[in-house]
Design an enzyme around this catalytic site. Sequence first.
Site, PDB file in Angstrom:
ATOM      1  N   PRO A 110      25.758  44.679  24.146  1.00  9.83           N
ATOM      2  CA  PRO A 110      24.321  44.726  24.423  1.00  9.83           C
ATOM      3  C   PRO A 110      23.830  43.591  25.319  1.00  9.83           C
ATOM      4  O   PRO A 110      22.660  43.602  25.731  1.00  9.83           O
ATOM      5  CB  PRO A 110      23.703  44.620  23.026  1.00  9.83           C
ATOM      6  CG  PRO A 110      24.693  43.804  22.251  1.00  9.83           C
ATOM      7  CD  PRO A 110      26.063  44.175  22.796  1.00  9.83           C
ATOM      8  N   GLY A 150      38.104  36.874  35.534  1.00  8.65           N
ATOM      9  CA  GLY A 150      36.841  36.287  35.100  1.00  8.65           C
ATOM     10  C   GLY A 150      36.954  35.306  33.954  1.00  8.65           C
ATOM     11  O   GLY A 150      35.934  34.816  33.467  1.00  8.65           O
ATOM     12  N   GLU A 151      38.169  34.998  33.507  1.00  9.95           N
ATOM     13  CA  GLU A 151      38.380  33.996  32.462  1.00  9.95           C
ATOM     14  C   GLU A 151      39.260  32.877  33.011  1.00  9.95           C
ATOM     15  O   GLU A 151      40.173  33.121  33.805  1.00  9.95           O
ATOM     16  CB  GLU A 151      39.053  34.624  31.237  1.00  9.95           C
ATOM     17  CG  GLU A 151      38.221  35.703  30.555  1.00  9.95           C
ATOM     18  CD  GLU A 151      36.986  35.150  29.880  1.00  9.95           C
ATOM     19  OE1 GLU A 151      36.995  33.960  29.497  1.00  9.95           O
ATOM     20  OE2 GLU A 151      36.005  35.903  29.729  1.00  9.95           O
ATOM     21  N   GLY A 153      30.669  45.441  31.104  1.00  6.20           N
ATOM     22  CA  GLY A 153      31.258  45.070  32.383  1.00  6.20           C
ATOM     23  C   GLY A 153      32.748  44.812  32.288  1.00  6.20           C
ATOM     24  O   GLY A 153      33.415  45.226  31.338  1.00  6.20           O
ATOM     25  N   ASP A 154      33.271  44.084  33.290  1.00  7.21           N
ATOM     26  CA  ASP A 154      34.704  43.804  33.330  1.00  7.21           C
ATOM     27  C   ASP A 154      35.145  42.933  32.156  1.00  7.21           C
ATOM     28  O   ASP A 154      36.273  43.053  31.670  1.00  7.21           O
ATOM     29  CB  ASP A 154      35.069  43.121  34.651  1.00  7.21           C
ATOM     30  CG  ASP A 154      34.899  44.065  35.840  1.00  7.21           C
ATOM     31  OD1 ASP A 154      35.005  45.288  35.632  1.00  7.21           O
ATOM     32  OD2 ASP A 154      34.660  43.578  36.955  1.00  7.21           O
ATOM     33  N   ARG A 173      25.919  28.472  33.574  1.00  5.03           N
ATOM     34  CA  ARG A 173      25.656  29.755  32.932  1.00  5.03           C
ATOM     35  C   ARG A 173      24.169  30.007  32.731  1.00  5.03           C
ATOM     36  O   ARG A 173      23.720  31.153  32.692  1.00  5.03           O
ATOM     37  CB  ARG A 173      26.385  29.841  31.590  1.00  5.03           C
ATOM     38  CG  ARG A 173      27.905  29.845  31.707  1.00  5.03           C
ATOM     39  CD  ARG A 173      28.554  30.211  30.389  1.00  5.03           C
ATOM     40  NE  ARG A 173      28.302  31.599  30.045  1.00  5.03           N
ATOM     41  CZ  ARG A 173      29.061  32.624  30.426  1.00  5.03           C
ATOM     42  NH1 ARG A 173      30.125  32.412  31.187  1.00  5.03           N
ATOM     43  NH2 ARG A 173      28.760  33.847  30.068  1.00  5.03           N
ATOM     44  N   ALA A 233      31.214  37.296  21.195  1.00  3.77           N
ATOM     45  CA  ALA A 233      32.328  37.372  22.130  1.00  3.77           C
ATOM     46  C   ALA A 233      33.605  37.704  21.375  1.00  3.77           C
ATOM     47  O   ALA A 233      33.843  37.202  20.265  1.00  3.77           O
ATOM     48  CB  ALA A 233      32.483  36.045  22.875  1.00  3.77           C
TER      49      ALA A 233
END
Length: 570
Positions: free
Chosen positions: A156, A524-525, A214-215, A322, A190
């Site tokens: 969400p 992305g990590e 997303g990814d 962020r 997460a």
Amino acid sequence: MTLLSDIMEKQAKLLSSKLLLKRRQVEVLLNRSVLAWKDAEKSSKGRSGISNISETAHSHAVLVCEIVAVRKTEEGDQDDTETRRSQKKTKQHSEQYPHAFTVSYVRRTRQHQWRCSNVTFHCANQGLCEQWIQVINEQLSFLPNRPKSLLVYINPYGGKRLGKRIYEQKVAPLFRRACILADVIVTERANHARDHLKTEANLDKYDGVVCVGGDGMFSEILHGLVTRTQTDQGVDQNQSDADLVPCSLRIGIIPAGSTDCICFATVGTNDPVTSALHIIVGDSQPMDVCSVHHNNNFLRYSVSLLGYGFYGDVLTESERKRWLGPARYDLSGVKTFLSHNYYEGTISFLPAEDNMGNPRDKLQCRSGCRICQHKPSSKDMHCKMSEGKEKSDKDGSRSWSEIRGKFIAINAASMSCACPRSPKGLSPSAHLADGTTDLILVRKCSRLDFLRHLLRHTNKEDQFDHSFVEVHRVQKFRFQPRHYELVSLEDLSEPQKKTSFSPICSTATTCNYTSARSSWNCDGEILPHAAIQVSVQCQLIRLFARGIEEQQQCVSEDSCTLWALEPGMR
């Protein structure tokens, strides 16, 4: 003759009738592969007032495998947009053809997008109507790949925080129409989806797992599903040379993130309805997965981009910002570009087979890709590393190659990495399921040259056509930074300190050298180590997708030469 013409001629007819469609009579035919209809032969106007259209009218065809559902049409389902006059005529026709059924099917629109369209046929008697519904449903039941039960995870918070709304308004109604049962879990933290898949989920109940996000959300599903599969099969993921067991469940992606690179590269568009329809029709697209290790310790899996140097620095910088939201990526990209750091290290790789193509052959991976239908042999996947530069065995078999240098960026693209911002991606000819990754090495160069390279990702020019860029199609690779040290994730969050090394470039403003390491951007990590070993696990997972379709692969709705219906139809 078209392909569908051949299908219609070669396969036996299961059902054929003259039915009513929008106040005109049509001839409808069904066989195992195609549902087709066309206007009836030219004749005089009957007492019913139904006009039989001319012989030159268009034919229409729908592949059975792309029918979403068929149902009996209720009165409330009729189109309420008609004028009074047309409603009066419709009422007259409905009295003579009181029974109807509606077929929902896939309709292709622009830019690889799919939509669910409906066509309603009216029948003179109830028995004929029920027969059509029964026979079409029987054909749908024979399709083995269609999911009946799905486990859905919704993030969400991803992208614009619209994941839940996208699923409820655009996806869930389609799943209900196709009679797909879905158990929905809205994630609360997460790695919620990853942890649930690894330990708690009863996967025997489901035909697939769907992620709405997303990814990053896809990465959670990937890690949870692959880890669960290896655990169940007794495979140790920490062994870098282990043969991982492919996952039996397919993964569906409903795009609701910021970039949705993986969905774009496998479907051709970031559209929730299109992705939902690919899931409903049961498409299956195999995909390679890179396993990343450090000293026989498993780190992460990657399906799109492993980036060291520029892309690693962009991600590290963006993690400190962020609070800026999605804008942090643009700001961090500009700052990293202006810093223009390069890093020294050694890259060793095992080249792919010659018949796997090469990254500059302009053969893009598309639906039904012939290169992805060839799987590398296990012998090639287990070649041992040989020391030295580009040595070959006497028998001519491939061996490891080694390159030492100063690099602004080292990227491994396991797919094109195309997205709306970069329609061609980092490696336009990378393949989804050929057991390889494209290793892109960007050596030290001027800031202007690097800008030219980056700009080519947004246009049609060859981004590899630079003297400072080289690209190799590989099955495995290893990277060893010159200044090797164990690094923790906490250390990566600290700003890099400039060292006393003087610039090596001709001018101080051209290029900055730092003894500090960069970090790897893994889908992305941030990885905790710079020294890594990477192996491509061929076709480890499957998606509810079919790859990007070429235009000629799409079925035309207006195939006027589709087939000639035989006389004597009911």
